[in-house]
Scaffold this motif. Structure first.
Motif, PDB file in Angstrom:
ATOM      1  N   GLY A 134       0.819 -13.895  -1.973  1.00 26.63           N
ATOM      2  CA  GLY A 134      -0.113 -12.795  -1.765  1.00 26.63           C
ATOM      3  C   GLY A 134      -0.121 -12.330  -0.327  1.00 26.63           C
ATOM      4  O   GLY A 134      -0.110 -11.129  -0.034  1.00 26.63           O
ATOM      5  N   LYS A 135      -0.123 -13.316   0.595  1.00 28.45           N
ATOM      6  CA  LYS A 135      -0.121 -12.954   2.019  1.00 28.45           C
ATOM      7  C   LYS A 135       1.124 -12.171   2.387  1.00 28.45           C
ATOM      8  O   LYS A 135       1.069 -11.190   3.133  1.00 28.45           O
ATOM      9  CB  LYS A 135      -0.179 -14.234   2.867  1.00 28.45           C
ATOM     10  N   GLU A 158       3.299  -4.739   2.154  1.00 25.50           N
ATOM     11  CA  GLU A 158       2.719  -3.481   1.682  1.00 25.50           C
ATOM     12  C   GLU A 158       2.080  -2.701   2.824  1.00 25.50           C
ATOM     13  O   GLU A 158       2.235  -1.492   2.924  1.00 25.50           O
ATOM     14  CB  GLU A 158       1.681  -3.763   0.596  1.00 25.50           C
ATOM     15  N   GLN A 201       3.054 -10.432   0.395  1.00 29.58           N
ATOM     16  CA  GLN A 201       3.051  -9.110  -0.236  1.00 29.58           C
ATOM     17  C   GLN A 201       2.143  -8.145   0.521  1.00 29.58           C
ATOM     18  O   GLN A 201       2.487  -6.992   0.719  1.00 29.58           O
ATOM     19  CB  GLN A 201       2.587  -9.244  -1.686  1.00 29.58           C
ATOM     20  N   LYS A 202       1.017  -8.691   0.956  1.00 25.57           N
ATOM     21  CA  LYS A 202       0.066  -7.861   1.705  1.00 25.57           C
ATOM     22  C   LYS A 202       0.727  -7.334   2.974  1.00 25.57           C
ATOM     23  O   LYS A 202       0.664  -6.141   3.275  1.00 25.57           O
ATOM     24  CB  LYS A 202      -1.153  -8.704   2.060  1.00 25.57           C
TER      25      LYS A 202
END
Lengths: 376, 262
Positions: free
Chosen positions: B113-114, B120, B116-117
């Motif tokens: 998640g980190k 993005e 991907q954040k």
């Protein structure tokens, strides 16, 4: 032979029979299974489009490449843009096979659940649930061809990816249910054989009517070795290898053929005749303890030997000992010693038969009875 | 110095503008560490304008990389403040024991998640021109953190791979070959070789230790079927093999073809 595989997938299966199934099997030694898979896929697609094939639609389960990759692939091969065509549907197990992205977007508000790019793509987020996958494949396939008698094909890329998440038996169950479904005309899948044990590979091979095995050619293997050991820099724009195709006929006959392939920028090319395949056939001879074949050097040496009868009448003195003293020798009273009869060393290229008589006392071919002295 | 330096870049085709998305796998062993390739790539990427590195560190703390990169002439602290070097310190990460489904808490999922954040954010703010590199040092320790499950590590890699196809990122993975030397079939290594577009192997010299040469690098570029944001590039199929030797100096690494060093 790759053509006949594509033909078999095109022709599909007879009524009441299991669907034709193809395993494309590669290993790290020749890792071009994807290229073969894509080749089969494009061939089948163009067959479906020109309605030559039994199946009227294609369901592609994409696990190791993104759906957009296939979209671009088909477009680049000149196959009509499938957004407008209702014959292919991609099940996207690539982008979110375990539901992480969905979980993250729900809990941490990271990203958004990527919307489906194309109308003909469905994302599924639980690769471990094969029942759901099966019903999804069938539902989507029926959507493509309608409820009636129309049939469709199923392609899975790749089952190796699935085997990481599910057991072999459940995967085999899925595949045989797919093959047994009466609306499915043909199926094919990709397998990286060295990632699994022999059992898994064997099970999948049993379940398929055709197997394409990718192998390194011995030539390219040698080449690779020399590159790795000696060369500092090597670049090439095409890849070579060979495929072994095993086809099981309807009557149970099994046919194995070999073919070489060449991948370059325009795609894959197959060529059947190669001098190497002759050597393959030779090596298929049963193993015997003695040597049946001659090496090149041995053959040359053999041809160089002048047989005793060959140089008679060439103007040379006949040196073959015919059992009697030669007339000329008798007159001169000089018997040639064995050393004089030895061929000159410079002549070695030609080869001669050298004969040493055991002893001069020996009376060859005398009329005496050799058993005379025996006291019987 | 510049000429020899470029050997690694040349082999990796980094001088080409058309980089595309790709997976670079570095395999090394105890005798010859492949970390220098990582350091080189960090420096190389940060010297390009509008590039971003997401660094997932399982093996060393930030200060370690900072010290090395300073010697190579690159200030990591500054780059981190500029937001071009995301350092994710995973030294103390531990996946919770128990059910696989519970992995979602604090484990690889949140790590993903980190990443991907970060990816993005960078692609949304500064346009698409940003080239993002995700580096993982190293995968064997990630496997340890995931309680020895290579499957989980591979799941994680798969998700990172989706980022490379969605955002055009590059994925650089370091792994140790000899960790798996007792296994007949190291699944993780094989899987990574399947994923790799570029495989870099660092080995000691076959002839033993030498003062002038520290090791040998062989580089295999398999096939670059570059897919750039929905564009299937034709004519990008290529295999390339380079072999060269290297010597690690105080503030740089010298690469040369075998026999070319006098």
């Amino acid at each position: 032979m790759a053509e006949s595989v594509c033909r078999a997938l095109r022709d599909g299966s007879m009524e009441g029979e299991h669907a034709a199934a193809l395993t494309v099997k590669d290993s790290m030694k020749c890792p071009y299974g994807h290229n073969v898979f894509n080749h089969v896929l494009t061939q089948l697609s163009s067959n479906i489009l020109s309605s030559k094939s039994q199946s009227k639609g294609l369901v592609l389960v994409a696990l190791s490449q993104s759906p957009s990759f296939y979209y671009d692939l088909l477009r680049s091969r000149g196959i009509v843009d499938f957004v407008t065509n209702k014959w292919i549907h991609i099940l996207d197990g690539y982008n979110d096979p375990l539901g992480w992205k969905k979980w993250l977007s729900e809990h941490d508000k990271i990203g958004s659940i990527s919307s489906e790019i194309f109308a003909s793509t469905t994302i599924f987020r639980n690769i471990k649930d094969l029942d759901q996958l099966l019903s999804l494949i069938i539902e989507v396939g029926k959507g493509l061809v309608g409820q009636g008698k129309g049939r469709f094909s199923v392609a899975i890329d790749s089952v190796s990816e699935m085997l990481r998440h599910v057991s072999l038996s459940s995967l085999a169950g899925l595949l045989s249910k797919l093959r047994g479904h009466d609306q499915i005309s043909s199926t094919f899948w990709l397998l990286h054989s060295d990632l699994h044990d022999i059992k898994a590979t064997a099970v999948l091979e049993y379940m398929s009517t055709m197997v394409i095995t990718l192998e390194q050619t011995s030539e390219s293997f040698d080449q690779q070795q020399t590159i790795l050991e000696n060369l500092s820099l090597h670049e090439q724009n095409s890849c070579k290898g060979k495929i072994q195709v095993r086809m099981k006929r309807r009557n149970g006959r099994v046919r194995v053929t070999c073919e070489e392939f060449d991948i370059d920028q325009s795609g894959m090319k197959f060529s059947s005749a190669s001098p190497e395949s002759a050597t393959i056939n030779q090596s298929l001879l049963p193993k015997v303890q003695f040597n049946l074949q001659l090496t090149e050097k041995e053959r040359m040496d053999k041809e160089n030997v002048v047989l005793p009868f060959e140089h008679q009448g060439n103007g040379k003195t006949i040196q073959i000992y015919d059992g009697r003293r030669a007339l000329t020798e008798g007159k001169k009273g000089t018997e040639p010693t064995p050393t004089q009869q030895l061929p000159a060393v410079e002549d070695s290229g030609k080869g001669d038969i050298i004969y040493f008589r055991d002893s001069d006392d020996e009376m060859p071919d005398s009329d005496e009875d050799p058993d005379d002295d025996l006291d019987i | 110095m510049n000429r020899t330096r470029n050997l690694l870049d040349e082999a990796l085709d980094l001088n080409n503008d058309n980089k595309g998305s790709r997976v670079v796998v570095i395999e090394d062993c105890v005798e010859t560490s492949g970390a220098f390739v990582i350091h080189h790539l960090i420096k190389r990427n940060l010297s390009l304008p509008s590039s971003l590195i997401v660094f997932v560190a399982f093996s060393q703390p930030f200060s370690h990389y900072e010290r090395i990169l300073r010697k190579l002439g690159c200030n990591l602290v500054m780059q981190r403040e500029n937001g071009r070097f995301h350092f994710l310190d995973m030294l103390s990460m531990q996946c919770p024991d128990g059910e696989e489904d519970k992995l979602c808490e604090g484990g690889l999922v949140s790590l993903y998640g980190k990443i991907q954040k970060a990816v993005e954010v960078s692609s949304s703010t500064e346009g698409n021109k940003n080239s993002v590199t995700i580096m993982i040092d190293d995968i064997s320790l990630m496997e340890v953190a995931a309680n020895g499950s290579s499957n989980h590590a591979l799941d994680f890699l798969h998700y990172c791979l989706t980022l490379t196809s969605d955002f055009g990122c590059t994925l650089v993975i370091l792994s140790h070959e000899d960790v798996y030397s007792n296994m007949e079939k190291p699944m993780l290594m094989l899987q990574m070789e399947y994923l790799a577009d570029v495989l870099i192997k660092a080995e000691p010299l076959a002839t033993g230790l030498a003062t002038d040469v520290h090791g040998q690098v062989s580089l295999l570029i398999y096939f670059l079927t570059v897919v750039n944001r929905g564009r299937y590039e034709k004519g990008s199929l290529k295999t390339k093999t380079s072999n060269f030797q290297f010597k690690i100096r105080d503030n740089n690494v010298e690469c040369f073809y075998p026999g070319s060093q006098t």
